[in-house]
Motif scaffolding. Sequence first.
Motif, short mmCIF file in Angstrom:
data_model
loop_
_atom_site.label_atom_id
_atom_site.label_comp_id
_atom_site.label_asym_id
_atom_site.label_seq_id
_atom_site.Cartn_x
_atom_site.Cartn_y
_atom_site.Cartn_z
N THR B 5 0.86 -1.19 0.00
CA THR B 5 0.00 0.00 0.00
C THR B 5 0.90 1.24 0.00
OG1 THR B 5 -0.15 0.04 2.41
CG2 THR B 5 -1.88 -1.15 1.26
N GLN B 6 0.31 2.32 -0.46
CA GLN B 6 1.08 3.57 -0.52
C GLN B 6 0.69 4.40 0.69
OE1 GLN B 6 1.05 5.40 -4.37
NE2 GLN B 6 2.03 7.29 -3.67
N LYS B 7 1.63 4.61 1.62
CA LYS B 7 1.30 5.28 2.88
C LYS B 7 0.99 6.76 2.68
CE LYS B 7 1.17 3.34 6.16
NZ LYS B 7 -0.03 2.56 6.54
N PRO B 12 5.65 8.95 -3.81
CA PRO B 12 5.56 7.72 -4.61
C PRO B 12 6.48 6.61 -4.11
CG PRO B 12 6.67 9.47 -5.86
CD PRO B 12 6.13 10.10 -4.61
N THR B 13 7.42 6.94 -3.21
CA THR B 13 8.33 5.89 -2.73
C THR B 13 7.81 5.24 -1.43
OG1 THR B 13 9.69 7.33 -1.34
CG2 THR B 13 10.29 7.19 -3.67
N SER B 14 6.69 5.74 -0.90
CA SER B 14 6.19 5.23 0.39
C SER B 14 5.36 3.96 0.21
CB SER B 14 5.37 6.32 1.09
OG SER B 14 4.21 6.62 0.32
N LEU B 15 5.99 2.95 -0.41
CA LEU B 15 5.29 1.70 -0.69
C LEU B 15 5.67 0.68 0.37
CD1 LEU B 15 5.94 1.57 -4.55
CD2 LEU B 15 3.96 2.53 -3.34
N ALA B 47 1.77 5.48 -8.77
CA ALA B 47 2.33 5.87 -7.47
C ALA B 47 2.50 7.39 -7.39
CB ALA B 47 3.66 5.17 -7.23
N ALA B 304 9.29 -0.56 -3.67
CA ALA B 304 9.84 0.79 -3.86
C ALA B 304 11.20 0.73 -4.57
CB ALA B 304 9.97 1.51 -2.52
N HIS B 307 10.63 0.05 -8.21
CA HIS B 307 10.21 1.27 -8.90
C HIS B 307 11.42 2.18 -9.18
CE1 HIS B 307 5.55 1.44 -8.33
NE2 HIS B 307 5.96 0.25 -8.69
#
Lengths: 325, 325
Positions: B5-7, B12-15, B47, B304, B307
Amino acid sequence: MKAITQKDLNDPTSLVLEDVADPVPGEGEILVKVHTAGVNRGDLLQARGHYPPPPGASEIIGMECSGTVVANDTGEGPAVGSEVGCLLAGGGYAELVAVPVGQTAPLPEGLSLAETGSIIEVACTAWSNLGMAAGLRPGTAEGKKVLVHGGSGGVGSFAVQMLHALGCEVAVTAGSAEKLEYCRELGASKLINYREQDFAEELKGWADVILDIMGAKYLKGNIRALAPDGQLVIIGMQGGTKAEINLAPLLPKRLSIHGTTLRARPVEGKAEIVADAVENVWPLIADGSITHRVHETFPLAEAAQAHAALDSGEVTGKLALRVTD
Amino acid sequence: MKAITQKDLNDPTSLVLEDVADPVPGEGEILVKVHTAGVNRGDLLQARGHYPPPPGASEIIGMECSGTVVANDTGEGPAVGSEVGCLLAGGGYAELVAVPVGQTAPLPEGLSLAETGSIIEVACTAWSNLGMAAGLRPGTAEGKKVLVHGGSGGVGSFAVQMLHALGCEVAVTAGSAEKLEYCRELGASKLINYREQDFAEELKGWADVILDIMGAKYLKGNIRALAPDGQLVIIGMQGGTKAEINLAPLLPKRLSIHGTTLRARPVEGKAEIVADAVENVWPLIADGSITHRVHETFPLAEAAQAHAALDSGEVTGKLALRVTD
Ligand SMILES: NC(=O)c1ccc[n+]([C@@H]2O[C@H](COP(=O)([O-])OP(=O)(O)OC[C@H]3O[C@@H](n4cnc5c(N)ncnc54)[C@H](OP(=O)(O)O)[C@@H]3O)[C@@H](O)[C@H]2O)c1
Ligand SMILES: NC(=O)c1ccc[n+]([C@@H]2O[C@H](COP(=O)([O-])OP(=O)(O)OC[C@H]3O[C@@H](n4cnc5c(N)ncnc54)[C@H](OP(=O)(O)O)[C@@H]3O)[C@@H](O)[C@H]2O)c1
């Protein structure tokens, strides 16, 4: 033979009837004695120097005619003496014309030589773009939603009837209430006065196919008017050539934009179009689904007057030139 | 189940890998235990908030995976226990995913579950645009000239091999000599370094079909590079969305411009694409004409990092996430 020539290339009205050399049929061409020549908007553009004939074609104006075959050494196609309609790259405003044999068609059942002279260009334009390019054919067209810009014009009025006969729902734009009423008679059910209404606002997301003659000026509105999987076919640029385009809506809606001209196509492509139109469209003329309205016929010598009439915007239907009897 | 999930929607890197509710298959959907999920450029866009999943789809990132069927109440398609590849509207970065039954395919002969996880999105993208939209199919593609922008990328490297196998002549653009050499190995014969050369100048009038991922930035050049009857298919807008367009060359050259996205298509359209790709493209994978290069596989928890790797531009081939064993 006698033919219309343009005396002054800077003066589009300097169209005069003169003696010129007879055309000589080339490889695969036959010679036709012209009865009636159709007048098209492309002819006006050519007289203004904007729409030169393709390389190798006659310099004489005229993209279609009807007439009688006077020589055929090709070993195929219509016999000498046959009456035909012809799709031309040029040369129609003349007593004789040389035409590739594949660009001749029999007269549609029920139409005279006089009427046939001004139907082939619009029939092939409508069919090549709507039937062949956009895939609106018997069996697939039923229920499709189609916008025809300039629905009361030469191409437009043919296209509206053809689409209606194929079972499409047809929207049109036109510049007056009278012209819209004419479109309704031809089979259009959504009528948009382009002087008073914004077609894109009226139709947003409605059209499966759009037949466009305005180019740049309508590009944004056309994209907006298209439904998912919609196809925009541009055949004229009366509203200019350069536009801003936003590609973003094209991808999720899966839109396509297609430009075409009939005149610049190779000879084989034209023969294919004529044959496919004879097969699919001639029956719709024969059974009365498509009627052909000749607004006025001028003598060949009055080509300039015919051009002025088309230019006036007062014409509903087609104009023609009577060349020989 | 565990899923990415994306916090922070602004980062966009907070996966992160977290426990979330299991997906519940809807009407016509089956449940698949994910083995490997493919990483696509669209995932990076999502993201960043630029490429939201279509309405109704999972919010979890991930447009493709491989796995094992764990529930199928649809009465059709693969049995429980079957190994499948899945084309997803979303939800791939997770242990379980619900997928419309028509969007599952058997593993291509010779490919493992691990490899299949990152092939379906590129295969369906290449096939739907080149095979289905542009008509480059067995029997018609032979000898056609096709330009693939970004020939060494995920979609590009698949497309180059597929087109080569179909008998096309393939030109590519790429950003380095190494990447161009890779494209040559895949079957491209015209190699253009977009950092040093102007592709439109190199190819003017050459291409029957162009597969474009740049959008606005390349629109003018693409139109110039097309041959008569040429088709431009735009599937990405890495070079922006707004451009000036000159419609004038479209008409005499009879060009068409087509935009598409796979993800936004209706379920039936996707099922049709998957079925047509299995029929036409799976055999080319089975016989080795198309090889699948997985550049690197990360554990799911390192989405992350995956990506970041794709974003670096250093990747040749595909990236994947290992979800379960
Ligand atoms: N690409 C090809 O192969 C091909 C072949 C044939 C024709 N064409 C082109 O198609 C166009 C029509 O040809 P045609 O022979 O049918 O000419 P036409 O009979 O003179 O028709 C011109 C049409 O343009 C309409 N129009 C003008 N301004 C408009 C606007 N702002 N919005 C909507 N419609 C507008 C007119 O509508 P109102 O009368 O209601 O104002 C009229 O119906 C021309 O541009 C011609 O060059 C292209
Ligand atoms: N519409 C759809 O259905 C759909 C489906 C899948 C993908 N896409 C889109 O297709 C594109 C490629 O996706 P992917 O997953 O294959 O991504 P990818 O593997 O990251 O590839 C991106 C490609 O872009 C190339 N590129 C960057 N700048 C370029 C330039 N100026 N000229 C030419 N090429 C350039 C890169 O080439 P270098 O590495 O040589 O710089 C690379 O090959 C993305 O825009 C994606 O969103 C669309």
